[in-house]
Design a protein around this motif. Structure first.
Motif, PDB file in Angstrom:
ATOM      1  N   ASP A   1       0.846  -1.195   0.000  1.00 24.65           N
ATOM      2  CA  ASP A   1       0.000   0.000   0.000  1.00 24.65           C
ATOM      3  C   ASP A   1       0.882   1.245   0.000  1.00 24.65           C
TER       4      ASP A   1
ATOM      5  N   THR B   1       2.539   1.828   3.292  1.00 27.45           N
ATOM      6  CA  THR B   1       3.389   0.750   3.818  1.00 27.45           C
ATOM      7  C   THR B   1       4.830   0.985   3.393  1.00 27.45           C
TER       8      THR B   1
ATOM      9  N   HIS C   1      -4.696  -5.699   0.875  1.00 28.45           N
ATOM     10  CA  HIS C   1      -4.750  -5.128   2.246  1.00 28.45           C
ATOM     11  C   HIS C   1      -4.789  -6.216   3.315  1.00 28.45           C
TER      12      HIS C   1
ATOM     13  N   LYS D   1      -3.885  -5.367   7.072  1.00 29.45           N
ATOM     14  CA  LYS D   1      -4.835  -4.394   7.648  1.00 29.45           C
ATOM     15  C   LYS D   1      -6.190  -5.051   7.883  1.00 29.45           C
TER      16      LYS D   1
END
Ligand code: URA
Length: 240
Positions: A103, A106, A185, A188
């Protein structure tokens, strides 16, 4: 291999431009200027010098980057600059791709290659190559949360719960999570499924290859064959 072809294969431009660069005396071969584009060169151990930079000939490109926050893993980024803007032109020209995506917020270990089979092996869940993340959470990391991550959490659009290969608390709000897959993701979403929230996320390692401690954010380096072996080492429980 002809010199102009060697240059072309390494991302130094079109056939025409490689021929012109050699004719202009702008190319060094193993330390000496060579102005004949048709010269036969041996790719093994070949060193090409252009604009004062020496490049080892590499059949295929395998590169590691310390991804900084605020960059998108896309050739067509929507809100942030692209990680590809941190790579030199010859790597882009030879068509390196991200090996999986991180991401934009990140940080950490990101790979690039122009070897499609390598990319496939690295991201295939069937190969069981571990991706190791350090996540700082908004709330405390509880034992119940660690248990849930180890046993498997339900994610939307996933038919079965997904479990971490390993999961450990590093301090009150930080954990290290090792995953066999790289779903959208995933970290997360897994942490959200336990009722907590990721505040910062950093990829520390892939396989048994860690992000080099001396590589600053935004920096990149070539991977050696020994590094590739470490990267491709499956998680112990996935070995057959
Ligand atoms: N999991 C995430 O949620 N984000 C990443 O960037 C990588 C893994």
């Amino acid at each position: 291999m002809k010199l102009y072809r060697a240059l072309q294969s390494q991302g130094f431009g079109s056939r025409k431009s490689c021929v012109a660069q050699v004719r202009a005396g702008a190319v060094g071969v193993n330390g000496a200027v060579c102005d004949d584009p048709e010269t036969e060169v041996d790719p093994a151990g070949l060193e090409l010098t252009l604009d004062g930079v020496t490049w080892m000939f590499r059949e295929q490109a395998y590169v590691l980057m310390h991804k900084p926050a605020g960059y998108e893993c896309s050739h067509h980024p929507s809100h942030h600059p692209s990680v590809f803007s941190l790579l030199p032109a010859p790597l882009l020209q030879r068509g390196v791709q991200c090996v999986g995506r991180l991401d934009q917020d990140t940080t950490g270990l990101l790979l690039f290659s122009d070897d499609g089979q390598f990319i496939h092996r690295m991201i295939s869940p069937r190969k069981g190559i571990a991706k190791v993340y350090r996540a700082t959470c908004a709330e405390s990391v509880t034992d119940a949360m660690l248990d849930a991550l180890r046993q498997g959490v339900a994610l939307n659009d996933e038919p079965v719960p997904i479990a971490a290969l390993a999961c450990d608390r590093l301090d009150a709000c930080t954990l290290r999570l090792t995953l066999a897959e790289g779903k959208y993701h995933q970290v997360k979403r897994m942490i959200a499924a336990t009722g907590n929230r990721v505040e910062t996320l950093h990829r520390e390692a892939i396989g048994s290859h860690a992000l080099p401690a001396d590589l600053p954010p935004g920096g990149w380096r070539w991977l050696a064959p020994a590094d590739l072996q470490q990267l491709e080492q499956p998680w112990p429980s996935a070995r057959s």
